[in-house]
Scaffold this motif. Structure first.
Motif, PDB file in Angstrom:
ATOM      1  N   THR A 231       0.843  -1.215   0.000  1.00  0.00           N
ATOM      2  CA  THR A 231       0.000   0.000   0.000  1.00  0.00           C
ATOM      3  C   THR A 231       0.872   1.257   0.000  1.00  0.00           C
ATOM      4  OG1 THR A 231      -1.672  -1.243   1.200  1.00  0.00           O
ATOM      5  CG2 THR A 231      -1.914   1.148   1.206  1.00  0.00           C
ATOM      6  N   LEU A 271      -6.088   2.247  -1.769  1.00  0.00           N
ATOM      7  CA  LEU A 271      -6.706   0.957  -1.441  1.00  0.00           C
ATOM      8  C   LEU A 271      -8.003   0.719  -2.211  1.00  0.00           C
ATOM      9  CD1 LEU A 271      -5.868   0.854   2.361  1.00  0.00           C
ATOM     10  CD2 LEU A 271      -5.198  -0.865   0.687  1.00  0.00           C
ATOM     11  N   PRO A 275      -6.659  -2.577  -3.871  1.00  0.00           N
ATOM     12  CA  PRO A 275      -6.737  -3.228  -2.553  1.00  0.00           C
ATOM     13  C   PRO A 275      -5.835  -4.465  -2.519  1.00  0.00           C
ATOM     14  CG  PRO A 275      -8.731  -3.645  -3.826  1.00  0.00           C
ATOM     15  CD  PRO A 275      -7.906  -2.686  -4.633  1.00  0.00           C
ATOM     16  N   PRO A 341     -11.270  -2.311   1.935  1.00  0.00           N
ATOM     17  CA  PRO A 341      -9.916  -2.895   1.875  1.00  0.00           C
ATOM     18  C   PRO A 341      -9.470  -3.581   3.161  1.00  0.00           C
ATOM     19  CG  PRO A 341      -9.787  -0.506   2.041  1.00  0.00           C
ATOM     20  CD  PRO A 341     -11.238  -0.832   1.854  1.00  0.00           C
TER      21      PRO A 341
END
Ligand code: HEM
Length: 403
Positions: A231, A271, A275, A341
């Motif tokens: 991320t 996200l 995700p 997410p």
């Protein structure tokens, strides 16, 4: 089995997950842990066994507890800034950022669980190399034993051996750290409570035996390593390609607004687009109706939230990076089940708060020190591992910022 990409169906799925939400287990990990430790941890199982372990990590969802690690997260993020300066190429590029951020994630989580810094960013010792290799090996072994036919039930396949070996390595490191901590706790409980309230809560939990404590510490250590690094790498990728968003995020950091609403919106937008979990799955606890079809309890329903969250039905310009859509004025139009997410309900990610704090702190420090740019295509895909990760190396230029 029901598969859907519709946000209303996703809502039905979560409204009918029951009090002990059940999802497809990880049978190889469950088998190994039962045999070797008689203690299964949170992730692989379901039902009452899951519930018992889940209750031990509830402190991680408390705001104050997570904030107590803020100063340490700041110190680690600042070490990562120095690490970037040291590891940039001549044209100021960090190659394959995800791999470097994995070291950051190991450092960041290890101060909470098991409660010791491994200093992966400072030096490459045998211990740090072992930890990095085992963390990657564990995720890989877990994925391979999960997706393939369960041949490991007949004999130890390579994937099973990989899972077992990497688990043993991390287990050993966590156990040694916790043994030291137990002594510290006996000598000076007040200091441990102040320095590491999460580990204090585990070590003082009378319902847990020694293996349970190690297992929970191990799961929290491993739980978010690749999701957090992926991320972060993707957020830096999007900020490098979206200069307006980057400037607005830096402006917010310079004004030292404590809430970092825009940075949080950037993470949400990353996200939404990418995700790390491709889908959310549950075995239904109740009989229910989806799209006019009667679906009996016990049915596995899988919502491919990674598709829902980029569907034009739910988001304008669904493929564009627009953090603003998550700010208060805009967000009211977003379907609450269109982007999930971290999952949802009693089984949602227990590391969410901690992960957000780690990620915001890292982004804050990077934005204060560097202008980030990319010489590569903005297009990027995801490949399936245990968690989805970028399908190619992300290479980012970190140019020194003169503020
Ligand atoms: C960007 C970072 C992260 C993302 C996107 C993420 C996402 C998720 C998702 C989607 C789930 C499944 C939830 C569900 O089934 O409803 C999950 C579960 C879990 N996550 Fe995270 N996670 C992240 C970071 C972390 C961190 C830092 C930790 C450890 C502190 C962690 C520990 C766990 C654990 C233990 C579970 C299993 C929960 C259960 O089965 O009850 N995660 N995570």
């Amino acid at each position: 089995m029901v598969i859907t990409t519709d946000a209303d169906h996703t809502e039905i799925l979560f409204r009918n997950e029951g009090k002990l939400p059940s999802r497809p287990p990880f049978p190889a990990l469950l088998h190994y842990r039962k045999e070797a430790f008689n203690s299964i941890g949170i992730v692989p199982g379901n039902g009452k066994e899951w519930y018992r372990f889940r209750s031990y990590v509830l402190p991680l969802l408390k705001k104050n507890l997570v904030q107590s690690y803020q100063a340490k997260h700041d110190a680690i993020a600042s070490t990562f800034v120095d690490y970037i300066k040291k590891h940039r190429t001549e044209n100021r590029t960090m190659e394959d950022l995800y791999k470097h951020l994995l070291k950051f994630s190991i450092e960041a989580i290890s101060i909470t669980s098991p409660g010791k810094r491994f200093h992966c960013l400072l030096e490459n010792t045998v211990e740090t190399e072992q930890i990095i290799k085992a963390s990657i090996g564990f995720m890989d072994g877990l994925y391979k034993t999960f997706i393939g036919p369960p041949i490991w039930k007949l004999y130890k396949t390579n994937a099973y051996k990989q899972l077992e070996f990497s688990h043993e390595t991390i287990y050993g490191v966590i156990k040694d750290t916790l043994e030291d901590m137990k002594h510290q706790q006996q000598k000076d409980p007040e200091t441990l409570l102040k320095q590491n309230p999460f580990m204090y809560s585990l070590l003082n939990n009378k319902a847990m035996n020694w293996n349970d404590i190690i297992m929970v510490a191990l799961e929290i250590f491993l739980g978010g390593l690749d999701a957090t690094s992926a991320t972060l790498a993707l957020t830096l990728h999007y900020l490098a390609h979206n200069k307006k968003a980057q400037s607005r995020a830096r402006e917010e950091v310079l004004q030292s607004q404590q809430e970092y609403k825009y940075l949080k919106a950037c993470l949400k937008e990353t996200l939404r687009l990418k995700p790390t979990a491709g889908a959310n799955s549950r075995f239904l606890a109740n009989d229910t109706v989806i799209e006019g079809f009667e679906v009996p309890s016990g049915t596995l329903v899988t919502a491919f939230s990674s598709i829902t969250s980029t569907d034009a039905k739910y988001f304008d310009n669904p493929k564009s990076y627009v953090p603003e859509r998550w700010l208060r004025d805009h967000r009211r139009n977003i379907h609450p089940f269109a982007s999930l997410p971290f999952g949802y309900g009693p089984r949602m990610c227990p590391g969410r708060r901690l992960a957000e704090q780690e990620m915001i702190t890292l982004l804050k420090n990077v934005l204060l020190n560097f202008e980030i740019t990319s010489l590569e295509s903005p297009e990027i895909g995801m490949i399936y591992r245990m968690n989805r990760i970028p399908d190619r190396p992300i290479n980012i230029q970190f140019l020194d910022l003169k503020l």
